[in-house]
Scaffold this motif. Structure first.
Motif, PDB file in Angstrom:
ATOM      1  N   ARG A  91     -47.606   1.073  62.503  1.00 15.53           N
ATOM      2  CA  ARG A  91     -46.305   0.549  62.108  1.00 15.53           C
ATOM      3  C   ARG A  91     -45.178   1.573  62.293  1.00 15.53           C
ATOM      4  O   ARG A  91     -44.030   1.202  62.419  1.00 15.53           O
ATOM      5  CB  ARG A  91     -46.343   0.079  60.660  1.00 15.53           C
ATOM      6  CG  ARG A  91     -47.199  -1.152  60.485  1.00 15.53           C
ATOM      7  CD  ARG A  91     -47.331  -1.516  59.035  1.00 15.53           C
ATOM      8  NE  ARG A  91     -48.309  -2.570  58.858  1.00 15.53           N
ATOM      9  CZ  ARG A  91     -48.024  -3.769  58.389  1.00 15.53           C
ATOM     10  NH1 ARG A  91     -46.788  -4.076  58.063  1.00 15.53           N
ATOM     11  NH2 ARG A  91     -48.970  -4.655  58.235  1.00 15.53           N
ATOM     12  N   LEU A  92     -45.506   2.852  62.291  1.00 21.69           N
ATOM     13  CA  LEU A  92     -44.482   3.899  62.435  1.00 21.69           C
ATOM     14  C   LEU A  92     -44.273   4.372  63.872  1.00 21.69           C
ATOM     15  O   LEU A  92     -43.184   4.821  64.221  1.00 21.69           O
ATOM     16  CB  LEU A  92     -44.850   5.110  61.577  1.00 21.69           C
ATOM     17  CG  LEU A  92     -44.464   5.042  60.117  1.00 21.69           C
ATOM     18  CD1 LEU A  92     -45.098   6.191  59.354  1.00 21.69           C
ATOM     19  CD2 LEU A  92     -42.965   5.064  59.957  1.00 21.69           C
ATOM     20  N   LEU A  93     -45.287   4.281  64.699  1.00 23.53           N
ATOM     21  CA  LEU A  93     -45.238   4.881  66.032  1.00 23.53           C
ATOM     22  C   LEU A  93     -44.082   4.397  66.911  1.00 23.53           C
ATOM     23  O   LEU A  93     -43.504   5.209  67.646  1.00 23.53           O
ATOM     24  CB  LEU A  93     -46.573   4.697  66.750  1.00 23.53           C
ATOM     25  CG  LEU A  93     -46.845   5.654  67.899  1.00 23.53           C
ATOM     26  CD1 LEU A  93     -46.721   7.105  67.444  1.00 23.53           C
ATOM     27  CD2 LEU A  93     -48.209   5.407  68.486  1.00 23.53           C
ATOM     28  N   LYS A 125     -39.490  11.688  58.614  1.00 19.97           N
ATOM     29  CA  LYS A 125     -38.029  11.702  58.489  1.00 19.97           C
ATOM     30  C   LYS A 125     -37.540  13.100  58.108  1.00 19.97           C
ATOM     31  O   LYS A 125     -36.550  13.592  58.635  1.00 19.97           O
ATOM     32  CB  LYS A 125     -37.582  10.680  57.458  1.00 19.97           C
ATOM     33  CG  LYS A 125     -36.081  10.581  57.345  1.00 19.97           C
ATOM     34  CD  LYS A 125     -35.682   9.265  56.759  1.00 19.97           C
ATOM     35  CE  LYS A 125     -34.207   9.124  56.617  1.00 19.97           C
ATOM     36  NZ  LYS A 125     -33.490   9.148  57.867  1.00 19.97           N
ATOM     37  N   ARG A 126     -38.268  13.758  57.201  1.00 17.46           N
ATOM     38  CA  ARG A 126     -37.903  15.109  56.769  1.00 17.46           C
ATOM     39  C   ARG A 126     -37.882  16.072  57.951  1.00 17.46           C
ATOM     40  O   ARG A 126     -37.059  16.976  58.010  1.00 17.46           O
ATOM     41  CB  ARG A 126     -38.920  15.566  55.721  1.00 17.46           C
ATOM     42  CG  ARG A 126     -38.374  16.475  54.698  1.00 17.46           C
ATOM     43  CD  ARG A 126     -39.297  16.825  53.545  1.00 17.46           C
ATOM     44  NE  ARG A 126     -40.702  16.606  53.710  1.00 17.46           N
ATOM     45  CZ  ARG A 126     -41.439  15.855  52.877  1.00 17.46           C
ATOM     46  NH1 ARG A 126     -40.898  15.250  51.867  1.00 17.46           N
ATOM     47  NH2 ARG A 126     -42.733  15.725  53.078  1.00 17.46           N
ATOM     48  N   ARG A 127     -38.781  15.884  58.901  1.00 20.81           N
ATOM     49  CA  ARG A 127     -38.859  16.762  60.076  1.00 20.81           C
ATOM     50  C   ARG A 127     -37.996  16.291  61.238  1.00 20.81           C
ATOM     51  O   ARG A 127     -37.975  16.908  62.296  1.00 20.81           O
ATOM     52  CB  ARG A 127     -40.306  16.877  60.549  1.00 20.81           C
ATOM     53  CG  ARG A 127     -41.150  17.774  59.691  1.00 20.81           C
ATOM     54  CD  ARG A 127     -40.590  19.183  59.711  1.00 20.81           C
ATOM     55  NE  ARG A 127     -41.502  20.093  59.070  1.00 20.81           N
ATOM     56  CZ  ARG A 127     -41.764  21.301  59.503  1.00 20.81           C
ATOM     57  NH1 ARG A 127     -41.145  21.772  60.558  1.00 20.81           N
ATOM     58  NH2 ARG A 127     -42.607  22.062  58.868  1.00 20.81           N
ATOM     59  N   GLY A 128     -37.295  15.156  61.080  1.00 21.09           N
ATOM     60  CA  GLY A 128     -36.424  14.658  62.137  1.00 21.09           C
ATOM     61  C   GLY A 128     -37.167  14.068  63.314  1.00 21.09           C
ATOM     62  O   GLY A 128     -36.666  14.095  64.443  1.00 21.09           O
ATOM     63  N   GLU A 152     -32.527   4.674  64.989  1.00 23.24           N
ATOM     64  CA  GLU A 152     -32.573   3.235  64.752  1.00 23.24           C
ATOM     65  C   GLU A 152     -33.645   2.814  63.755  1.00 23.24           C
ATOM     66  O   GLU A 152     -33.825   1.632  63.495  1.00 23.24           O
ATOM     67  CB  GLU A 152     -32.821   2.482  66.076  1.00 23.24           C
ATOM     68  CG  GLU A 152     -31.758   2.701  67.120  1.00 23.24           C
ATOM     69  CD  GLU A 152     -32.003   3.986  67.914  1.00 23.24           C
ATOM     70  OE1 GLU A 152     -33.172   4.344  68.150  1.00 23.24           O
ATOM     71  OE2 GLU A 152     -31.019   4.639  68.263  1.00 23.24           O
ATOM     72  N   TRP A 153     -34.402   3.748  63.223  1.00 27.06           N
ATOM     73  CA  TRP A 153     -35.474   3.424  62.288  1.00 27.06           C
ATOM     74  C   TRP A 153     -34.894   2.647  61.108  1.00 27.06           C
ATOM     75  O   TRP A 153     -33.946   3.090  60.462  1.00 27.06           O
ATOM     76  CB  TRP A 153     -36.155   4.700  61.808  1.00 27.06           C
ATOM     77  CG  TRP A 153     -37.288   4.472  60.864  1.00 27.06           C
ATOM     78  CD1 TRP A 153     -38.404   3.734  61.096  1.00 27.06           C
ATOM     79  CD2 TRP A 153     -37.425   4.986  59.544  1.00 27.06           C
ATOM     80  NE1 TRP A 153     -39.224   3.758  60.012  1.00 27.06           N
ATOM     81  CE2 TRP A 153     -38.652   4.521  59.039  1.00 27.06           C
ATOM     82  CE3 TRP A 153     -36.630   5.792  58.741  1.00 27.06           C
ATOM     83  CZ2 TRP A 153     -39.109   4.834  57.773  1.00 27.06           C
ATOM     84  CZ3 TRP A 153     -37.088   6.106  57.479  1.00 27.06           C
ATOM     85  CH2 TRP A 153     -38.311   5.637  56.999  1.00 27.06           C
ATOM     86  N   PRO A 154     -35.439   1.454  60.815  1.00 30.10           N
ATOM     87  CA  PRO A 154     -34.857   0.591  59.786  1.00 30.10           C
ATOM     88  C   PRO A 154     -35.185   0.996  58.358  1.00 30.10           C
ATOM     89  O   PRO A 154     -34.739   0.348  57.424  1.00 30.10           O
ATOM     90  CB  PRO A 154     -35.456  -0.777  60.115  1.00 30.10           C
ATOM     91  CG  PRO A 154     -36.762  -0.471  60.750  1.00 30.10           C
ATOM     92  CD  PRO A 154     -36.542   0.811  61.508  1.00 30.10           C
ATOM     93  N   GLY A 155     -35.960   2.032  58.163  1.00 30.50           N
ATOM     94  CA  GLY A 155     -36.332   2.457  56.822  1.00 30.50           C
ATOM     95  C   GLY A 155     -37.784   2.100  56.539  1.00 30.50           C
ATOM     96  O   GLY A 155     -38.445   1.444  57.337  1.00 30.50           O
ATOM     97  N   ALA A 156     -38.267   2.534  55.407  1.00 23.48           N
ATOM     98  CA  ALA A 156     -39.682   2.357  55.058  1.00 23.48           C
ATOM     99  C   ALA A 156     -39.976   0.924  54.618  1.00 23.48           C
ATOM    100  O   ALA A 156     -40.272   0.659  53.466  1.00 23.48           O
ATOM    101  CB  ALA A 156     -40.081   3.350  53.979  1.00 23.48           C
ATOM    102  N   ASP A 157     -39.894  -0.004  55.552  1.00 24.75           N
ATOM    103  CA  ASP A 157     -40.174  -1.408  55.278  1.00 24.75           C
ATOM    104  C   ASP A 157     -41.574  -1.731  55.784  1.00 24.75           C
ATOM    105  O   ASP A 157     -41.805  -1.802  56.990  1.00 24.75           O
ATOM    106  CB  ASP A 157     -39.126  -2.287  55.972  1.00 24.75           C
ATOM    107  CG  ASP A 157     -39.353  -3.769  55.730  1.00 24.75           C
ATOM    108  OD1 ASP A 157     -40.171  -4.120  54.850  1.00 24.75           O
ATOM    109  OD2 ASP A 157     -38.718  -4.571  56.430  1.00 24.75           O
TER     110      ASP A 157
END
Length: 130
Positions: free
Chosen positions: A73-75, A109-112, A117-122
């Motif tokens: 889901r994150l890749l 996110k902490r490491r950039g 465009e990442w919509p957030g932790a959904d």
């Protein structure tokens, strides 16, 4: 957006894992330890590991399955040219996939390493998938 986790998106060879382990940087979250390497070209690739010392085979298998789902889901949101090895920590063996997803997302996110465009932790980001 392609949320599949085909073999084209995975680290497969031992030398790839070894390269990330030896030369990559580390980011430790509450549930997952990330090792990452930023290369100049190519797609983002990921692999998952669960150490033999932390649990028996059945619990390690569940841990790998849950981690693969979180990585899948994150890749699509990880920056191009990044190789990631996600290693499950012992305290995460009983965690749910959405908890691991949130922890991985926070570390990335902490490491950039996530695109703008990442919509957030959904967790339901790919709910339109067939």
């Amino acid at each position: 957006m392609d949320f599949g986790f085909s073999s084209a998106k995975r680290l497969k060879s031992g030398w790839q894992f070894d390269l990330v382990f030896r030369t990559g940087r580390r980011e430790t979250g509450a549930l997952v330890r990330l090792l990452f390497l930023t290369k100049a070209k190519g797609p983002a690739l990921a692999g998952v590991t669960v150490g033999k010392k932390i649990a028996g085979a059945a619990r390690r298998t569940r841990g790998r399955r849950v981690m693969r789902e979180a990585v899948r889901r994150l890749l699509p949101w990880v920056r191009e040219g990044t190789w990631i090895v996600a290693s499950l920590r012992e305290n995460a063996l009983g965690a749910k996939a959405d908890e691991i997803y949130a922890d991985m997302a926070l570390s990335l996110k902490r490491r950039g390493l996530l695109v703008q465009e990442w919509p957030g932790a959904d967790w339901n980001i790919d709910s339109g998938r067939n």
